[in-house]
Design a protein around this motif. Structure first.
Motif, mmCIF file in Angstrom:
data_model
loop_
_atom_site.group_PDB
_atom_site.id
_atom_site.type_symbol
_atom_site.label_atom_id
_atom_site.label_comp_id
_atom_site.label_asym_id
_atom_site.label_seq_id
_atom_site.Cartn_x
_atom_site.Cartn_y
_atom_site.Cartn_z
ATOM 1 N N ILE A 5 0.863 -1.181 0.000
ATOM 2 C CA ILE A 5 0.000 0.000 0.000
ATOM 3 C C ILE A 5 0.900 1.231 0.000
ATOM 4 C CG2 ILE A 5 -0.150 0.192 2.530
ATOM 5 C CD1 ILE A 5 -3.184 0.786 2.113
ATOM 6 N N HIS A 7 2.545 4.860 1.034
ATOM 7 C CA HIS A 7 2.853 5.637 2.238
ATOM 8 C C HIS A 7 3.267 7.033 1.790
ATOM 9 C CE1 HIS A 7 4.560 6.926 6.048
ATOM 10 N NE2 HIS A 7 5.666 7.240 5.415
ATOM 11 N N LEU A 37 -3.693 9.621 2.631
ATOM 12 C CA LEU A 37 -4.438 8.456 2.181
ATOM 13 C C LEU A 37 -5.778 8.462 2.910
ATOM 14 C CD1 LEU A 37 -4.569 5.766 0.590
ATOM 15 C CD2 LEU A 37 -3.487 4.664 2.556
ATOM 16 N N ARG A 39 -8.511 6.296 2.835
ATOM 17 C CA ARG A 39 -8.838 5.014 3.470
ATOM 18 C C ARG A 39 -8.012 3.930 2.821
ATOM 19 N NH1 ARG A 39 -15.326 4.193 3.835
ATOM 20 N NH2 ARG A 39 -14.669 2.210 2.915
ATOM 21 N N ASP A 40 -7.575 2.969 3.619
ATOM 22 C CA ASP A 40 -6.753 1.884 3.083
ATOM 23 C C ASP A 40 -7.468 1.124 1.976
ATOM 24 O OD1 ASP A 40 -4.872 2.613 4.912
ATOM 25 O OD2 ASP A 40 -4.985 0.793 6.128
ATOM 26 N N ASP A 41 -8.778 0.885 2.144
ATOM 27 C CA ASP A 41 -9.468 0.045 1.165
ATOM 28 C C ASP A 41 -9.763 0.765 -0.143
ATOM 29 O OD1 ASP A 41 -11.365 1.683 2.301
ATOM 30 O OD2 ASP A 41 -12.899 0.137 2.534
ATOM 31 N N CYS A 43 -7.164 2.178 -1.761
ATOM 32 C CA CYS A 43 -5.875 2.074 -2.467
ATOM 33 C C CYS A 43 -5.730 0.689 -3.086
ATOM 34 C CB CYS A 43 -4.720 2.340 -1.495
ATOM 35 S SG CYS A 43 -3.086 2.173 -2.249
ATOM 36 N N ARG A 63 2.235 -3.545 4.842
ATOM 37 C CA ARG A 63 1.722 -3.495 6.222
ATOM 38 C C ARG A 63 0.319 -4.082 6.267
ATOM 39 N NH1 ARG A 63 -2.114 0.476 6.611
ATOM 40 N NH2 ARG A 63 -1.955 2.341 5.273
ATOM 41 N N ALA A 65 -3.356 -3.924 6.247
ATOM 42 C CA ALA A 65 -4.294 -2.946 5.696
ATOM 43 C C ALA A 65 -5.528 -3.672 5.203
ATOM 44 C CB ALA A 65 -3.655 -2.162 4.542
ATOM 45 N N TYR A 68 -8.310 -3.999 -0.840
ATOM 46 C CA TYR A 68 -8.921 -3.057 -1.783
ATOM 47 C C TYR A 68 -10.382 -3.434 -1.998
ATOM 48 C CZ TYR A 68 -10.000 -0.808 -6.255
ATOM 49 O OH TYR A 68 -10.584 -0.080 -7.251
#
Length: 286
Positions: A5, A7, A37, A39-41, A43, A63, A65, A68
């Motif tokens: 993901i 950074h 960023l 939200r992680d989902d 990306c 990491r 996360a 997607y």
């Protein structure tokens, strides 16, 4: 889940906003003058934003996360682009999520001209579907493939074309995920790392690019994981004379180019490296 993901180093971020425009999933937003960023989902891990950053403030990390979530991205983009929910967007409305390369567009000059559709505003342009000139002739029926051509001399003409354009694949398998790290066929040859679509876009691909090379293929959008370590091991373990990346113009192909460049550096070898970029109609544009 543990995954790749982006950074963002806030210390390096100048707030230019170029990464926001480059991210087709809407995963990056400007907050207090810095890129964040959202939200992680959101990306997808393809990294289209990395080359857009002029200060190298964006990098990949691995990491824990959320995976997607394409549905969440579709809803996010629909809301951002007009306040509608994903379910309220009509089928004929503009494409606002997924890979813009999948949205349909016609390129055949003599094709009937449909009414203009609203502009495409999101997703990966490489998934945007479109018709090309090469598809203008109707495909033969299964019976037609087996039967002799009706026109006199057609068989001889097809045979002549086949003889003039022989298959240049030097080995099997050819998928990056399947090829061995070390093999006799690598020795003394160039390595052509090709996006899956390139040979279909360019009619003369075998003769112009595969001849004399070992060709291995992949799609960074469809294949899981990074190619970098596998490619670095192949380059390091064999007498490879050059590395050429054949990619399409669509953003998702950036991942293949980046993996190949990183692999060459990781291998510790100083060998010629070249990138050939194709337009969707098969023209070489870079």
């Amino acid at each position: 889940m543990l995954r790749k993901i982006i950074h963002i180093d806030e210390g390096k971020c100048t707030g230019c906003g170029l990464c926001v425009d480059a991210c087709h999933e809407g995963a990056i937003a400007m907050v207090d003058g810095k890129a964040h960023l959202v939200r992680d989902d959101y990306c997808d891990g393809l990294g289209d934003c990395l080359p857009a950053c002029p200060t190298d403030a964006i990098s990949f990390v691995e990491r824990e996360a959320a995976p997607y979530d394409e549905a969440a991205v579709a809803a996010h983009l629909a809301a951002r682009n007009g306040g509608a929910t994903a379910g309220s967007v009509p089928a004929a409305a503009e494409h606002r999520s997924g890979c813009p390369g999948s949205a349909a567009r016609a390129l055949i000059d003599d094709a009937p001209k449909p009414a203009p559709s609203p502009a495409h505003q999101g997703g990966c342009p490489g998934s945007r579907s479109r018709s090309l000139n090469g598809a203008s002739a109707p495909a033969p029926t299964p019976a037609g493939r087996a039967a002799a051509p009706a026109a006199a001399g057609a068989t001889d003409a097809l045979s002549a074309v086949a003889a003039a354009l022989p298959n240049r694949l030097a080995q099997w398998p050819c998928q990056i995920k399947l090829v061995p790290v070390q093999a006799p066929y690598y020795q003394g040859r160039g390595l052509l790392i090709a996006a899956d679509c390139t040979a279909f876009a360019c009619a003369s691909f075998h003769e112009r690019f595969m001849s004399g090379n070992v060709t291995i293929i992949g799609c960074p959008k469809l294949d899981e994981g990074s190619y970098t370590d596998k490619l670095a091991a192949i380059i390091a373990a064999n007498d490879i004379t050059s590395v050429t990346v054949a990619r399409m113009e669509v953003p998702c192909c950036c991942g293949l180019e980046r993996a190949a460049a990183e692999a060459c550096a990781q291998s510790g070898k100083d060998i010629p490296f070249e990138v050939v970029t194709f337009a969707v109609n098969g023209d070489v544009i870079g």
